[in-house]
Design a protein around this motif. Sequence first.
Motif, short mmCIF file in Angstrom:
data_model
loop_
_atom_site.label_atom_id
_atom_site.label_comp_id
_atom_site.label_asym_id
_atom_site.label_seq_id
_atom_site.Cartn_x
_atom_site.Cartn_y
_atom_site.Cartn_z
N GLU A 1 0.19 -3.84 -7.74
CA GLU A 1 -0.72 -2.86 -8.34
C GLU A 1 -1.84 -2.51 -7.36
O GLU A 1 -2.21 -1.33 -7.22
CB GLU A 1 -1.31 -3.42 -9.63
CG GLU A 1 -2.16 -2.41 -10.40
CD GLU A 1 -2.64 -2.95 -11.73
OE1 GLU A 1 -3.53 -2.30 -12.33
OE2 GLU A 1 -2.16 -4.00 -12.17
N LYS A 2 -2.38 -3.52 -6.66
CA LYS A 2 -3.43 -3.28 -5.67
C LYS A 2 -2.90 -2.42 -4.52
O LYS A 2 -3.57 -1.49 -4.07
CB LYS A 2 -3.95 -4.62 -5.11
CG LYS A 2 -4.78 -5.43 -6.08
CD LYS A 2 -5.25 -6.72 -5.43
CE LYS A 2 -6.08 -7.56 -6.39
NZ LYS A 2 -6.51 -8.84 -5.75
N LEU A 3 -1.69 -2.74 -4.03
CA LEU A 3 -1.10 -1.97 -2.94
C LEU A 3 -0.87 -0.53 -3.35
O LEU A 3 -1.14 0.41 -2.58
CB LEU A 3 0.21 -2.62 -2.50
CG LEU A 3 1.00 -1.91 -1.40
CD1 LEU A 3 0.16 -1.78 -0.14
CD2 LEU A 3 2.30 -2.64 -1.10
N SER A 4 -0.39 -0.33 -4.57
CA SER A 4 -0.16 1.02 -5.07
C SER A 4 -1.45 1.82 -5.11
O SER A 4 -1.50 3.00 -4.72
CB SER A 4 0.47 0.95 -6.46
OG SER A 4 0.63 2.25 -7.01
N GLY A 5 -2.52 1.14 -5.54
CA GLY A 5 -3.81 1.81 -5.60
C GLY A 5 -4.32 2.21 -4.22
O GLY A 5 -4.87 3.30 -4.03
N ILE A 6 -4.14 1.32 -3.23
CA ILE A 6 -4.58 1.60 -1.86
C ILE A 6 -3.81 2.78 -1.28
O ILE A 6 -4.38 3.68 -0.65
CB ILE A 6 -4.40 0.35 -0.98
CG1 ILE A 6 -5.37 -0.75 -1.41
CG2 ILE A 6 -4.63 0.69 0.50
CD1 ILE A 6 -5.11 -2.10 -0.74
N LEU A 7 -2.49 2.81 -1.51
CA LEU A 7 -1.66 3.89 -0.98
C LEU A 7 -2.04 5.24 -1.60
O LEU A 7 -2.09 6.27 -0.91
CB LEU A 7 -0.18 3.59 -1.24
CG LEU A 7 0.39 2.36 -0.51
CD1 LEU A 7 1.85 2.14 -0.91
CD2 LEU A 7 0.29 2.53 1.01
N LYS A 8 -2.32 5.23 -2.90
CA LYS A 8 -2.74 6.47 -3.56
C LYS A 8 -4.10 6.92 -3.05
O LYS A 8 -4.33 8.10 -2.82
CB LYS A 8 -2.78 6.26 -5.07
CG LYS A 8 -1.41 6.09 -5.71
CD LYS A 8 -1.53 5.85 -7.21
CE LYS A 8 -0.15 5.68 -7.85
NZ LYS A 8 -0.22 5.40 -9.30
N GLU A 9 -5.01 5.96 -2.88
CA GLU A 9 -6.36 6.26 -2.42
C GLU A 9 -6.35 6.91 -1.03
O GLU A 9 -7.15 7.80 -0.74
CB GLU A 9 -7.20 4.98 -2.39
CG GLU A 9 -8.61 5.17 -1.91
CD GLU A 9 -9.35 3.84 -1.80
OE1 GLU A 9 -10.38 3.80 -1.09
OE2 GLU A 9 -8.93 2.84 -2.42
N MET B 1 -8.97 -4.41 11.27
CA MET B 1 -8.28 -5.65 10.96
C MET B 1 -7.28 -5.41 9.85
O MET B 1 -7.44 -4.51 9.03
CB MET B 1 -9.29 -6.72 10.52
CG MET B 1 -10.32 -7.10 11.57
SD MET B 1 -9.58 -8.02 12.93
CE MET B 1 -9.23 -9.57 12.09
N ALA B 2 -6.23 -6.21 9.81
CA ALA B 2 -5.25 -6.11 8.73
C ALA B 2 -5.89 -6.58 7.42
O ALA B 2 -6.72 -7.49 7.40
CB ALA B 2 -4.03 -6.96 9.05
N GLU B 3 -5.54 -5.93 6.35
CA GLU B 3 -6.06 -6.30 5.03
C GLU B 3 -5.00 -7.11 4.30
O GLU B 3 -3.87 -6.65 4.11
CB GLU B 3 -6.42 -5.05 4.23
CG GLU B 3 -7.00 -5.36 2.86
CD GLU B 3 -7.38 -4.10 2.10
OE1 GLU B 3 -7.62 -4.19 0.89
OE2 GLU B 3 -7.43 -3.02 2.74
N LEU B 4 -5.36 -8.33 3.89
CA LEU B 4 -4.43 -9.19 3.17
C LEU B 4 -4.62 -9.00 1.67
O LEU B 4 -5.76 -9.03 1.17
CB LEU B 4 -4.65 -10.65 3.55
CG LEU B 4 -4.43 -11.00 5.04
CD1 LEU B 4 -4.72 -12.48 5.28
CD2 LEU B 4 -3.01 -10.66 5.46
#
Length: 262
Positions: free
Chosen positions: A250-258, A237-240
């Motif tokens: 900041e959250k998106l940056s963390g997800i991309l790095k992870e 599922m897509a994550e909102l």
Amino acid sequence: MNIVVCIKRVPDTAESEVKIDSTGKDIVKEGLAFNINEADNYALEEALLIKEEMGGTVTLVTMGTEKAEETIKMGLAKGADKAVRLDDPAFAESDGEVTARILASAIKDMEYDLVLTGCIATDNWYSQVGPALAEMLGIPHANMVTKEEIKDKKVHAFRELEGGLLEKLEIGLPAVLSIQTGINEQRYASIMGIAKASKKEIELKGMNDLGLKEEQVGAKGSKTSIEKLELPVQEKMAELISGAPEEAAEKLSGILKERGVV
């Protein structure tokens, strides 16, 4: 200008829940609305526009059961002059090539300058019938046509290519054109047109009328067949991401790095 338009009755599945039937080779059609195939509707409108400009006749040809007559009558109500329905129990399970063979058998003895089809059918997405029909009639063909101009017994067809490019072809008549969606603005049938269409006779032809044999049609004549249908599997599922812009970034940056994207 005598024009033949091939139309098809298809289920409207855009806003419906699609279920596979017990055979595993088709969908459950009970409860679904049926209408003329979208691209075929554009082909019909294009034929009517040509007729209004140049005169002549528009003949509808469809392969289908008696239920398809509702679709045919709507085409007649919009302005088509005649209609032929091709129906025979032996036609069941015909693939794209055999469908073209059946249509060609009906069209070859008609007086026509142009044959129009939709570029694709929304129930199977094969896009085979137009090119195969032209081959069987022995006349030139253009697919994905977005514009056409007819002059001096020739049609100048503009066809859509990949990347937004257009190819211009000069084709001698008679010819087959497979019409792309969006080429025109479709009209509605008038009340008077609907009344007139209800009185028009739809010619019915079967396998013997078309001079075909059992081994040429249906499953026996088809080189391809559907073995099994499956619905797409929904794995993720897509994550909102919620919050203020700074927080969301900041959250998106963390997800991309992870996940090793950056």
